[in-house]
Design a protein around this motif. Structure first.
Motif, PDB file in Angstrom:
ATOM      1  N   HIS A 224      70.641  27.816 -18.829  1.00 20.09           N
ATOM      2  CA  HIS A 224      70.482  26.649 -18.914  1.00 20.09           C
ATOM      3  C   HIS A 224      69.168  25.885 -18.697  1.00 20.09           C
ATOM      4  CE1 HIS A 224      70.820  22.764 -16.479  1.00 20.09           C
ATOM      5  NE2 HIS A 224      71.679  22.275 -17.493  1.00 20.09           N
ATOM      6  N   GLU A 225      68.419  26.568 -17.635  1.00 21.22           N
ATOM      7  CA  GLU A 225      67.035  26.286 -17.379  1.00 21.22           C
ATOM      8  C   GLU A 225      66.128  26.286 -18.644  1.00 21.22           C
ATOM      9  OE1 GLU A 225      68.548  28.598 -15.889  1.00 21.22           O
ATOM     10  OE2 GLU A 225      68.885  27.623 -13.882  1.00 21.22           O
TER      11      GLU A 225
ATOM     12  N   CYS B 288      66.687  23.259 -20.464  1.00 22.82           N
ATOM     13  CA  CYS B 288      66.143  22.018 -19.898  1.00 22.82           C
ATOM     14  C   CYS B 288      64.644  21.924 -20.185  1.00 22.82           C
ATOM     15  CB  CYS B 288      66.288  21.961 -18.499  1.00 22.82           C
ATOM     16  SG  CYS B 288      67.923  21.717 -17.844  1.00 22.82           S
ATOM     17  N   ALA B 289      63.946  23.021 -20.399  1.00 25.58           N
ATOM     18  CA  ALA B 289      62.660  23.094 -20.692  1.00 25.58           C
ATOM     19  C   ALA B 289      62.305  22.601 -21.961  1.00 25.58           C
ATOM     20  CB  ALA B 289      61.983  24.631 -20.629  1.00 25.58           C
TER      21      ALA B 289
ATOM     22  N   ASN C 256      64.225  20.794 -23.976  1.00 23.82           N
ATOM     23  CA  ASN C 256      64.722  19.286 -24.095  1.00 23.82           C
ATOM     24  C   ASN C 256      63.505  18.655 -23.563  1.00 23.82           C
ATOM     25  OD1 ASN C 256      66.996  19.990 -25.171  1.00 23.82           O
ATOM     26  ND2 ASN C 256      68.400  19.457 -23.390  1.00 23.82           N
ATOM     27  N   ARG C 257      62.815  19.006 -22.677  1.00 26.21           N
ATOM     28  CA  ARG C 257      61.590  18.348 -22.101  1.00 26.21           C
ATOM     29  C   ARG C 257      60.605  18.245 -23.008  1.00 26.21           C
ATOM     30  NH1 ARG C 257      61.019  21.042 -17.535  1.00 26.21           N
ATOM     31  NH2 ARG C 257      63.079  19.831 -16.759  1.00 26.21           N
TER      32      ARG C 257
ATOM     33  N   MET D  37      74.288  21.327 -24.854  1.00 27.61           N
ATOM     34  CA  MET D  37      73.241  20.706 -24.069  1.00 27.61           C
ATOM     35  C   MET D  37      71.810  20.389 -24.930  1.00 27.61           C
ATOM     36  SD  MET D  37      73.990  22.831 -20.297  1.00 27.61           S
ATOM     37  CE  MET D  37      73.793  24.425 -21.279  1.00 27.61           C
TER      38      MET D  37
ATOM     39  N   SER E 262      69.112  19.189 -27.027  1.00 23.99           N
ATOM     40  CA  SER E 262      68.601  17.749 -27.859  1.00 23.99           C
ATOM     41  C   SER E 262      68.795  17.980 -29.257  1.00 23.99           C
ATOM     42  CB  SER E 262      67.050  17.588 -27.474  1.00 23.99           C
ATOM     43  OG  SER E 262      66.610  16.529 -28.400  1.00 23.99           O
TER      44      SER E 262
ATOM     45  N   GLY F 184      58.506  27.335 -18.406  1.00 27.68           N
ATOM     46  CA  GLY F 184      58.572  25.946 -18.885  1.00 27.68           C
ATOM     47  C   GLY F 184      56.945  25.348 -18.952  1.00 27.68           C
TER      48      GLY F 184
END
Length: 198
Positions: free
Chosen positions: A11-12, A15-16, A18-19, A48, A50, A185
């Motif tokens: 999941h992390e 998140c990275a 997507n950022r 999840m 983008s 990240g």
């Protein structure tokens, strides 16, 4: 230049990306890889992701019907074939799904590239060995290839500048975006910045 961050598992990781928005990410469906994810896990992670990022599924000699299924059900957007798949299999997957296919080629000589020059694959991915080695091949051999291609193998912050000068359509990184075997990240941020500024 475009960039792909391959081997997402957590999941992390989503998140990275997507950022920082690389153009592509990769899910590895080769069971022998330490970065293997199951189709169910990939579908969960893809939900999840983008919509600005294309998800590439990496396969090694997988049944073409399974590759097509994951494309059709939107678990992935693009197939990347990293085994001994034939030109006929590439063509079949494209015809069945209407999606892009990337064919990975292990480059040891110019001949390895030239024999795929007329492939119906949308892109070749030029790599060292069978992929995932973390080592580069002799990039001067690429002069024999004239179509858009992904460049992979041993690319990281230490040599991304040189990789960006090869004329590749995209660079593909996995271990080069990691610290201690996990996606980093801050490395992803810098890699994407450098690629997109080129």
């Amino acid at each position: 230049m475009k960039i792909k961050i391959c081997g997402l598992m957590e999941h992390e990781d989503i998140c990275a990306v997507n950022r920082y928005l690389p153009d592509y990410i990769g899910f590895v469906f080769a069971t022998k890889s330490r970065r293997y994810v199951s189709p169910a896990r990939a579908a969960q992670l893809k939900s999840m992701l983008s919509p600005d990022i294309a998800a590439v599924g990496v396969f090694v000699d997988e049944a073409k019907e399974m590759v097509a299924k994951l494309l059709i059900d939107h678990t992935i957007d693009i197939a990347q074939l990293h085994g001994q798949e034939s030109e006929q299999e590439v063509q079949w997957i494209k015809q069945q799904t209407g999606r892009q296919v990337v064919k990975a080629v292990s480059v040891q000589s110019e001949t390895d590239i030239v024999k795929w020059q007329d492939s119906c694959a949308d892109y070749l991915l030029l790599d060292n060995g069978s992929g995932g080695t973390g080592c580069s091949f002799d990039w001067s051999l690429i002069q024999a290839y004239t179509k858009p291609y992904f460049l992979a193998g041993g690319i990281g912050l230490h040599n991304l500048d040189k990789a960006l000068q090869t004329g590749a359509y995209a660079v593909d990184l996995s271990s080069g975006a990691e610290t201690g075997g996990r996606k980093d990240g801050e490395k992803i941020r810098e890699l994407v910045r450098m690629a997109h500024n080129n």
